[in-house]
Every structure is written in C-alpha cells, then in structure tokens.
Scaffold this active site. Sequence first.
Site, short mmCIF file in Angstrom:
data_model
loop_
_atom_site.label_atom_id
_atom_site.label_comp_id
_atom_site.label_asym_id
_atom_site.label_seq_id
_atom_site.Cartn_x
_atom_site.Cartn_y
_atom_site.Cartn_z
N ASP A 128 26.05 62.66 -59.74
CA ASP A 128 24.94 62.40 -58.85
C ASP A 128 24.17 61.21 -59.42
O ASP A 128 23.69 61.25 -60.56
CB ASP A 128 24.03 63.65 -58.80
CG ASP A 128 23.42 63.87 -57.44
OD1 ASP A 128 22.95 62.87 -56.86
OD2 ASP A 128 23.40 65.02 -56.96
N ASP A 230 22.03 59.52 -54.45
CA ASP A 230 20.85 60.23 -53.97
C ASP A 230 19.91 59.28 -53.23
O ASP A 230 19.59 58.20 -53.74
CB ASP A 230 20.14 60.81 -55.20
CG ASP A 230 18.99 61.73 -54.86
OD1 ASP A 230 19.27 62.87 -54.49
OD2 ASP A 230 17.83 61.30 -54.97
N GLU A 272 23.73 59.50 -49.68
CA GLU A 272 22.88 60.41 -48.92
C GLU A 272 21.97 59.55 -48.04
O GLU A 272 21.11 58.83 -48.55
CB GLU A 272 22.03 61.24 -49.89
CG GLU A 272 21.19 62.28 -49.18
CD GLU A 272 20.03 62.81 -50.02
OE1 GLU A 272 19.59 63.94 -49.77
OE2 GLU A 272 19.56 62.09 -50.92
N HIS A 346 22.58 71.72 -51.56
CA HIS A 346 21.52 72.35 -52.34
C HIS A 346 20.14 72.16 -51.73
O HIS A 346 19.16 72.68 -52.27
CB HIS A 346 21.55 71.79 -53.76
CG HIS A 346 21.18 70.33 -53.78
ND1 HIS A 346 21.96 69.37 -53.17
CD2 HIS A 346 20.12 69.67 -54.28
CE1 HIS A 346 21.39 68.19 -53.31
NE2 HIS A 346 20.26 68.35 -53.98
N ASP A 347 20.03 71.36 -50.67
CA ASP A 347 18.73 71.14 -50.02
C ASP A 347 18.63 71.89 -48.69
O ASP A 347 17.59 71.80 -48.02
CB ASP A 347 18.55 69.64 -49.70
CG ASP A 347 18.42 68.78 -50.95
OD1 ASP A 347 17.92 69.27 -51.96
OD2 ASP A 347 18.84 67.60 -50.89
#
Length: 585
Positions: A128, A230, A272, A346-347
Amino acid sequence: MIFSRRTILFGVASAATGLISDKSGYAALLPNEPWWQSATGYQIYPASFFDSNGDGIGDIAGIITKLDYLKDLGIGFIWLSPVYASPMADNGYDISDYQAINPTFGTLKVMDKLIAEAKTRGIGIVMDLVVNHTSDQHPWFKAARASRTSPYRDYYLWRDQPPAKGAPEDLASTFGGPAWTRDEVAGAYYFHEFAARQPDLNWANPAMRRDIYKMMNWWLDRGIAGFRMDSIDLIGKDIAKGIVADGPNVHPYLQEMTAATQGGRDCITVGEVWSATPDNAVLYSDPARHELAMIFQFDHVTRFWDSKLGKWKSQPVDLPTLKGIFAKWQAALATKGWTALFWGNHDLPRAVSRYGDPGQYRVESAKMLATVLHLMKGTPYVFQGEEIGMTNAGFTDIKQYRDVETLNFYQIQIAGGESEADFMAGARANSRDNARTPMQWTSGRNAGFSRGRPWIGVNPNKATVNVAADRADPNGVFQRYKLLIGLRKLLPIIRRGGFRLVAAQHPSVFAYERTFGDDRLLVIANFTGKPTSLALTPNEVMTGQDILNGGTRSLGGVLNLQPYETIAVLRAYAPTPVAAPPPLR
Ligand code: NOJ
C-alpha cells in the site's frame, strides 16, 4: 459435437468436482497479456488477519503461516494494507517511516521472508503506497514544522493565518471538521485531507517527489509485485483554487512516477480513485499513457449514500441502478484501460451485509455476489473473510468502535443534534470497522485469530461463520471463490470478452452476456431472497457447459430462479490459445 474441441479446457476445469487442476496458474494466458489481468487479488488488513504472537494484533509472521491457504484459494497477489512504521492514528495509513516496519507487525527481515515465501507460491506482494500524506511523526513533517527555512518546509502545504481568525474554512476534511489545523511550533496552518495527524504532502515539490520515487524503487528492489496507491487522485491538488481530487497535475505526476520507478518491471499498480469518471478512468489506466495498470472506482458504493449524511445514512441498493453502474464501467474500459472489480475493502461494509443477505441466505447470497462480480471483465479483489461470507460487525455501543473516522463523526453528528440511535444505525451499516473485525479462522476462542485479547471485537457469528467450516463444505463460499478464480485463469472470455446486460430493467435479476469470438457466456443471478423468473428472448436462449456445477445445461423460455440462485453457462467453440506464464516479479 459442440464441446469436443474444448477438452483441453474442461479436462482441467470441470465444475464442482475438484475443478482446477491447472498447476501453472496461467494455463490460458493470451500472448502479451499482463499477468495481473488473469490474476485475482486478495486484500489483507494485517491487524485483523492472523496474530502469531498473542498480542491481540495480526502480524506479518501470521500472514506467512496462511500463505498455503491463499495459494489454495488461487489468488495471484496480496494487496497488503500498510505495515510500515506508524503511530497508528489511522491504522497505518499514517506513515512515519516508509522504509521501516511497524514493530507490532514485525521486522524488515520477516517482511522479506513474506515476499520470498509468497513468491515461491506464485503470489506477488502489492504494498500500500500512502503518499498523499504522511504521519505528523514523519521526520519530514517534524523538520518542516520546526523551521521555515528547512528544505522540508515545502514538502507540506501551509497557510499563514492569524490564530484569532480560527482555521480556514474553505476545505473540509474527509474525516470531519476543517482540513486545516494550526501547528503551534510551525506558527501556521497545515492542510490535511484526512485526520489532523495525516498532513498532506506537497506534490508540487520536485525534491519530495524524487524522495518518494527512491523509496518506491527500494521496495521494488526487495521483490514486491507492485503498489496499491492510496488516495492517488489527490496528489495533483491545487488547493489555492479549491481543487483537491483529480487536480491538474495528477496525470503528469503519475507519468513521471512510472518513468522513475517501473522501467522494465512488470508491476501491478492500482489506484484508489474516488473521483473516477468513465473519462478520467481511461486516462489513468490506458497502458499507452504509462500511469496506472488499473483503478478502483466507487460508483456502486457512493450512489447509494445519502445526499446530506453520506455513508452515515445509507440508502437501499436499487438493482437496476446497480446494474447500470457496472454496465457503464464495463463499457467505459472495454477497449482502453482496465478496472479493478470489488464489492468490499477495509473502508467499506461487508459485501454480504451490504448487497446480499447476512442472515438466512448468507451462503447463497455470498456465492451469488462472487459469481456476478468475478465473471465480469477486470481484476477482481477479494477482501479477507469475503471468501467465507463474513458479515458486518454488528456493534451496538460506540465503545466497540476503533476507527478514527467513525469516532470523529460520532462527536460531530451528535453535537450537531443527530440522535445516538440514528448515528449508531448508520455506523452499523457503514462504519469501516465492519470490515476490520478479526478474520474468523475457527469456531474456537477469538475465532482462532489470536490467543491474546483482540484489538477489536470478534463477530459472535464465528461459531458458524469460519474458515474451518466453510472451506470443508463443497457447497460453501470458499469453494465458489476458488472455482471462479480458477475459471478466470482458464477462460479468456472472462478476461477479454464483451459485456452486455440482459434484462437490464428486471428488478431482481442481475444477468449479463459475455462474448469472445463465437464463444458466449450467460450469467444469470437472482439478486434477492425471493423466488423470481426471467424470460429469455429467442436470441438469448442457449445450450452450453454449466461452469458452476458441471455438465451441460439448456437455458430457454422462462427460467424460474430460487432465492440468490446463480447460473453461468458457456458455449465455447474456439480452442483456448495457450502461452507460457511470465515469471512473477
Ligand atoms: C484511503 C484508505 O483506504 C483509508 O483507509 C485511509 O483512511 C485513507 N485513504 C487515508 O489514507
């Protein structure tokens, strides 16, 4: 005999019986096809995956012990949420040293071991890359705040404003409140899109960009397979003009990054991009532009948020709208660019809780969701636990939550007059902690996740929802994921075929057709917990291989579908071209 020329294919992938015996994992890779287009990703949220040392927090050594499990599932790469040194204000998305491992998760040595052990199993590690911002504990920020003349001052975004005026109000933080916080040492306000402890980097500074590329090369040289980037659409921001997402320089910066880091490497890069549109998605992911391999877009998530309260008041999912969104994205990237496919991360809430049925039809709806998603074009991502149909956390008390965003909005919304009950209902539906409860390995203590006290509560449904039980069930969720992941490697029609919705306006059936040359794949799913039916048009009627259950199946006239029943039938003529797999980086 329609299928006789396909014996190569169905000799190795006869559905429902053990199915995938392809050893290389890339049996049907087309010539010049990037490896990450036939691979499936698996996201690990390290704190919640597997705890090897009993401190209640998952760790890298724990991941290593589960690599054989992931190999069995058939994934091609792991997207590893951050494991870098971090004060953990946002669970690792606040990095204080990009080249060190958080001791809670392990050491650099054990990280190298993970990379090597994964590689021997044909699995790449995708790190990440969190470079829109750092932690406020990063040495760059410490130097920047300490002196106006430090070369690091300009690594961040500052605004001089007398404290008496309060924080600038032009921009709000995603995590609530103003995006500007005053730093007393610096004597100025700094910009942070996320928490105050996550100051944004100033990408206009070339020295900062060079430092980031150097760090990326350091990781690539350690043998990782690529990066999940990210909030990458935020790096080209122009805050003076109030532009944060998809700013004017994001594309030049990404092109510069590619040139500086990836020359000759067969990396996967996935951005993302919450601000994605069909037009800019092509700019980000067209291979000719050398920016990203693919993007995550969130249309199917945000479309069902409330116009005022956003995720904290989610709206029911309307199926024709949802289908329209997927069709739009399949069309947008049909000839140029590439997309990631996902329901959860995870969000986001658990897929089965958001789009399926976490109760009576949990298994059926989890399998339906997997099938509908994995037979589209793109690179699918499985979020840990999705492959066994894990559900939302079900927390009822704010004290059970750990997520900075949830806790911030709790304060803000209660202070703004919202009732506790309304906020908690929103959090139960959409808080990020729904996805962050520990992975349920067994029905035993702490779901087999840790011998210590887990950092966040374990879902009590671990008694029935766990890897040990589901994986052993030939009709379970895991076996369906394994089948779908294998079919993607074997069938070019899944990776390359055209896409067309069938019965686009049907209120409860999600159906589509894929075509590749003369081959045709029809996917039909009841997206609801009630029986329904679908009338196929004469053109849509077909006979072919039932790729989910084995055997031949004819689809014609009116189809009656049980709750969440899913059908996938392939009529194939052309033999599959076979190329040798490239070595995994
Ligand atoms: C997106 C990440 O997925 C999320 O978890 C994080 O809080 C923000 N970016 C900030 O890094």
